[in-house]
Design a protein around this motif. Structure first.
Motif, PDB file in Angstrom:
ATOM      1  N   HIS A  11       0.838  -1.210   0.000  1.00  0.00           N
ATOM      2  CA  HIS A  11       0.000   0.000   0.000  1.00  0.00           C
ATOM      3  C   HIS A  11       0.877   1.265   0.000  1.00  0.00           C
ATOM      4  CE1 HIS A  11      -3.461   2.534   0.683  1.00  0.00           C
ATOM      5  NE2 HIS A  11      -2.845   3.077   1.717  1.00  0.00           N
ATOM      6  N   THR A  12       1.917   1.254   0.807  1.00  0.00           N
ATOM      7  CA  THR A  12       2.830   2.409   0.878  1.00  0.00           C
ATOM      8  C   THR A  12       3.589   2.576  -0.436  1.00  0.00           C
ATOM      9  OG1 THR A  12       3.058   1.966   3.239  1.00  0.00           O
ATOM     10  CG2 THR A  12       4.646   3.485   2.276  1.00  0.00           C
ATOM     11  N   ILE A  13       3.986   1.459  -1.044  1.00  0.00           N
ATOM     12  CA  ILE A  13       4.670   1.519  -2.348  1.00  0.00           C
ATOM     13  C   ILE A  13       3.752   2.178  -3.370  1.00  0.00           C
ATOM     14  CG2 ILE A  13       5.488   0.122  -4.299  1.00  0.00           C
ATOM     15  CD1 ILE A  13       6.650  -1.836  -2.169  1.00  0.00           C
ATOM     16  N   ASP A  14       2.489   1.760  -3.400  1.00  0.00           N
ATOM     17  CA  ASP A  14       1.517   2.358  -4.335  1.00  0.00           C
ATOM     18  C   ASP A  14       1.412   3.865  -4.121  1.00  0.00           C
ATOM     19  OD1 ASP A  14       1.002  -0.123  -5.378  1.00  0.00           O
ATOM     20  OD2 ASP A  14      -1.018  -0.321  -4.526  1.00  0.00           O
ATOM     21  N   GLU A  15       1.257   4.266  -2.858  1.00  0.00           N
ATOM     22  CA  GLU A  15       1.120   5.708  -2.540  1.00  0.00           C
ATOM     23  C   GLU A  15       2.347   6.490  -2.960  1.00  0.00           C
ATOM     24  OE1 GLU A  15       0.285   6.405   1.589  1.00  0.00           O
ATOM     25  OE2 GLU A  15      -1.678   5.440   1.486  1.00  0.00           O
ATOM     26  N   LYS A  16       3.526   5.989  -2.564  1.00  0.00           N
ATOM     27  CA  LYS A  16       4.769   6.708  -2.865  1.00  0.00           C
ATOM     28  C   LYS A  16       5.038   6.747  -4.362  1.00  0.00           C
ATOM     29  CE  LYS A  16       7.146   6.262   1.544  1.00  0.00           C
ATOM     30  NZ  LYS A  16       8.383   5.883   2.239  1.00  0.00           N
ATOM     31  N   ALA A  17       4.762   5.646  -5.054  1.00  0.00           N
ATOM     32  CA  ALA A  17       4.978   5.608  -6.509  1.00  0.00           C
ATOM     33  C   ALA A  17       4.083   6.640  -7.192  1.00  0.00           C
ATOM     34  CB  ALA A  17       4.706   4.206  -7.050  1.00  0.00           C
ATOM     35  N   ARG A  18       2.842   6.740  -6.758  1.00  0.00           N
ATOM     36  CA  ARG A  18       1.929   7.726  -7.350  1.00  0.00           C
ATOM     37  C   ARG A  18       2.406   9.154  -7.072  1.00  0.00           C
ATOM     38  NH1 ARG A  18      -0.885   4.481  -9.710  1.00  0.00           N
ATOM     39  NH2 ARG A  18      -1.902   2.664  -8.872  1.00  0.00           N
ATOM     40  N   MET A  19       2.923   9.381  -5.887  1.00  0.00           N
ATOM     41  CA  MET A  19       3.420  10.726  -5.558  1.00  0.00           C
ATOM     42  C   MET A  19       4.674  11.056  -6.377  1.00  0.00           C
ATOM     43  SD  MET A  19       2.756  10.888  -1.516  1.00  0.00           S
ATOM     44  CE  MET A  19       1.809  12.342  -1.153  1.00  0.00           C
ATOM     45  N   ILE A  20       5.557  10.082  -6.528  1.00  0.00           N
ATOM     46  CA  ILE A  20       6.752  10.300  -7.346  1.00  0.00           C
ATOM     47  C   ILE A  20       6.325  10.597  -8.787  1.00  0.00           C
ATOM     48  CG2 ILE A  20       8.782   9.174  -8.375  1.00  0.00           C
ATOM     49  CD1 ILE A  20       9.131   7.710  -5.650  1.00  0.00           C
ATOM     50  N   TYR A  21       5.357   9.833  -9.271  1.00  0.00           N
ATOM     51  CA  TYR A  21       4.865  10.053 -10.623  1.00  0.00           C
ATOM     52  C   TYR A  21       4.309  11.476 -10.768  1.00  0.00           C
ATOM     53  CZ  TYR A  21       2.668   9.334 -15.126  1.00  0.00           C
ATOM     54  OH  TYR A  21       2.324   9.446 -16.456  1.00  0.00           O
ATOM     55  N   GLU A  22       3.452  11.862  -9.836  1.00  0.00           N
ATOM     56  CA  GLU A  22       2.851  13.210  -9.890  1.00  0.00           C
ATOM     57  C   GLU A  22       3.902  14.305  -9.776  1.00  0.00           C
ATOM     58  OE1 GLU A  22      -0.198  13.675  -6.911  1.00  0.00           O
ATOM     59  OE2 GLU A  22      -1.157  11.796  -7.528  1.00  0.00           O
ATOM     60  N   ASP A  23       4.878  14.102  -8.882  1.00  0.00           N
ATOM     61  CA  ASP A  23       5.876  15.138  -8.615  1.00  0.00           C
ATOM     62  C   ASP A  23       6.946  15.263  -9.694  1.00  0.00           C
ATOM     63  OD1 ASP A  23       4.604  15.737  -6.262  1.00  0.00           O
ATOM     64  OD2 ASP A  23       6.088  14.803  -4.951  1.00  0.00           O
ATOM     65  N   TYR A  24       7.348  14.145 -10.321  1.00  0.00           N
ATOM     66  CA  TYR A  24       8.529  14.185 -11.185  1.00  0.00           C
ATOM     67  C   TYR A  24       8.341  13.648 -12.607  1.00  0.00           C
ATOM     68  CZ  TYR A  24      10.534  14.950  -6.617  1.00  0.00           C
ATOM     69  OH  TYR A  24      10.787  15.453  -5.382  1.00  0.00           O
ATOM     70  N   ILE A  25       7.309  12.855 -12.847  1.00  0.00           N
ATOM     71  CA  ILE A  25       7.133  12.241 -14.167  1.00  0.00           C
ATOM     72  C   ILE A  25       6.036  12.945 -14.962  1.00  0.00           C
ATOM     73  CG2 ILE A  25       6.723  10.095 -15.430  1.00  0.00           C
ATOM     74  CD1 ILE A  25       9.254  10.073 -13.582  1.00  0.00           C
ATOM     75  N   SER A  26       4.979  13.326 -14.287  1.00  0.00           N
ATOM     76  CA  SER A  26       3.840  13.960 -14.949  1.00  0.00           C
ATOM     77  C   SER A  26       4.271  15.224 -15.693  1.00  0.00           C
ATOM     78  CB  SER A  26       2.772  14.329 -13.916  1.00  0.00           C
ATOM     79  OG  SER A  26       1.791  15.149 -14.501  1.00  0.00           O
TER      80      SER A  26
END
Length: 165
Positions: free
Chosen positions: A82-97
């Protein structure tokens, strides 16, 4: 869930942005700082080195590269799905999007790989992107860092203080 996400984001931003030299409180030795010029790996393995390099990247308006790299390193230590999912989504939003003001520069192949992996994120979702950013910092920013006033003045002040003792 939203509250926990906000709290995690706030604690991460505090860790990364408001604490000066967030990773290390100890002052590097002159020998350690000289070692940073020997290899990029030595610089990146040193918490103090990462902080000084991050300061330099901030002057070049590319601090997001180090922040992304650090976020990926933190994600790799996570075991909870669950934490991996949350952090991955935040990394995506912050740096990939492409909508992010802190978007890192990645080629289209790596972006496609990440977009596929985001269907089922893991602690290694961003490995290709992290390697690409690491390589970019190594080839592009690191040589300029070694010639920068930030690095040279730190080395000079530490060399002077070590010769006085």
């Amino acid at each position: 869930n939203e509250d926990r996400e906000r709290a995690w984001r706030a604690s991460r931003e505090t860790k990364l942005e408001t604490i000066p030299n967030c990773e290390a409180c100890t002052k590097p030795t002159a020998e350690e700082v000289r070692g940073w010029a020997q290899s990029f790996e030595k610089l990146m393995k040193s918490p103090a080195g990462r902080n000084v390099f991050r300061e330099f990247l901030r002057t070049e308006y590319s601090e997001e590269n180090m922040l992304f790299w650090l976020a990926c390193e933190e994600l790799k230590t996570e075991c909870n799905k669950h934490t991996i999912d949350e952090k991955a989504r935040m990394i995506y939003e912050d740096y990939i999007s492409i909508l992010s003001p802190k978007e890192v520069s990645l080629d289209s192949r790596v972006r496609e790989v990440i977009n596929r992996k985001m269907q089922e994120p893991s602690s290694h979702t961003f490995d290709d992107a992290q390697l690409q950013i690491y390589t970019l910092m190594h080839r592009d920013s690191y040589p300029r860092f070694l010639n920068s006033a930030i690095y040279k003045s730190l080395l000079h002040s530490l060399s002077r203080s070590s010769s006085e003792s």
